[in-house]
Design an enzyme around this catalytic site. Structure first.
Site, PDB file in Angstrom:
ATOM      1  N   HIS A   1      54.212  -7.855  24.109  1.00 31.68           N
ATOM      2  CA  HIS A   1      55.386  -8.697  23.856  1.00 31.68           C
ATOM      3  C   HIS A   1      55.104 -10.148  24.238  1.00 31.68           C
ATOM      4  CE1 HIS A   1      59.601 -10.028  23.974  1.00 31.68           C
ATOM      5  NE2 HIS A   1      59.250 -10.628  25.100  1.00 31.68           N
ATOM      6  N   GLU A   2      54.513 -10.349  25.403  1.00 32.50           N
ATOM      7  CA  GLU A   2      54.215 -11.712  25.848  1.00 32.50           C
ATOM      8  C   GLU A   2      53.189 -12.380  24.926  1.00 32.50           C
ATOM      9  OE1 GLU A   2      56.026 -13.254  27.884  1.00 32.50           O
ATOM     10  OE2 GLU A   2      57.075 -11.511  28.679  1.00 32.50           O
TER      11      GLU A   2
ATOM     12  N   HIS B   1      54.583 -13.953  21.887  1.00 33.18           N
ATOM     13  CA  HIS B   1      55.089 -15.315  22.092  1.00 33.18           C
ATOM     14  C   HIS B   1      53.966 -16.328  21.882  1.00 33.18           C
ATOM     15  CE1 HIS B   1      59.020 -14.135  23.358  1.00 33.18           C
ATOM     16  NE2 HIS B   1      58.574 -13.454  24.399  1.00 33.18           N
TER      17      HIS B   1
END
Length: 177
Positions: free
Chosen positions: A114-115, A118
């Site tokens: 998820h990170e 980004h």
């Protein structure tokens, strides 16, 4: 705050209010710089210090075709992770000790993925551009209000209110991205 909003404020607001707004921005910038200087720097961890985490990040970076960010383990117990960096080449992945203690390797891989999304979407750059001015106004407005400067109370209140609205907008955008 968007440039058009700032221009409308300058054009329509009383000069004292605009001046106080500018002072709030300057105080917010100075306060933020001072806070960051006083905070102990987070040091990246080596693969020898966190082999499982580095292995997860290495594998996911290869799959996503992105440069590997530096990895920082924050000592706090609150489970959290975030990515900092205005470019793909100079990013830092922060993971708290509480998150590492709480998650299984598969769950940690999902969080790291998820990170890294980004990083792929350049969200840190977008969020800095969108949220930076509002954060500065909020910090400066709060300092002005707590300082008790009678001439700046109205400007500080307006700056804090604009900063609060900007923060809300940034949080909504953060969840959307």
């Amino acid at each position: 705050m968007r440039p058009a909003s700032a221009a409308a404020l300058v054009a329509l607001a009383p000069l004292k209010l605009v001046g106080a707004f500018g002072v709030a921005a300057a105080i917010g910038i100075a306060g933020t710089v001072a806070e960051r200087r006083n905070r102990p720097p987070a040091a990246p961890v080596s693969p020898a210090q966190a082999p499982e985490l580095h292995a997860i990040v290495d594998r996911l970076c290869v799959l996503a075709d992105v440069p590997k960010p530096e990895i920082v383990i924050e000592p706090e117990q609150q489970p959290n992770s975030w990515l900092v960096g205005l470019s793909r080449d100079r990013a830092r992945l922060h993971v708290t000790r509480g998150l590492l203690d709480l998650l299984t390797p598969a769950e940690l891989e999902a969080v790291v993925g998820h990170e890294l999304s980004h990083l792929v979407n350049r969200d840190a750059t977008v969020m800095t551009a969108v949220g930076g001015p509002g954060a500065v106004l909020l910090a400066g407005g709060k300092r002005m209000l707590s300082g008790g400067w009678w001439f700046a109370l109205m400007g500080g209140a307006v700056a804090a209110a604009v900063g609060r609205v900007s923060l809300l907008g940034t949080q909504v955008l953060s969840r959307d991205r």
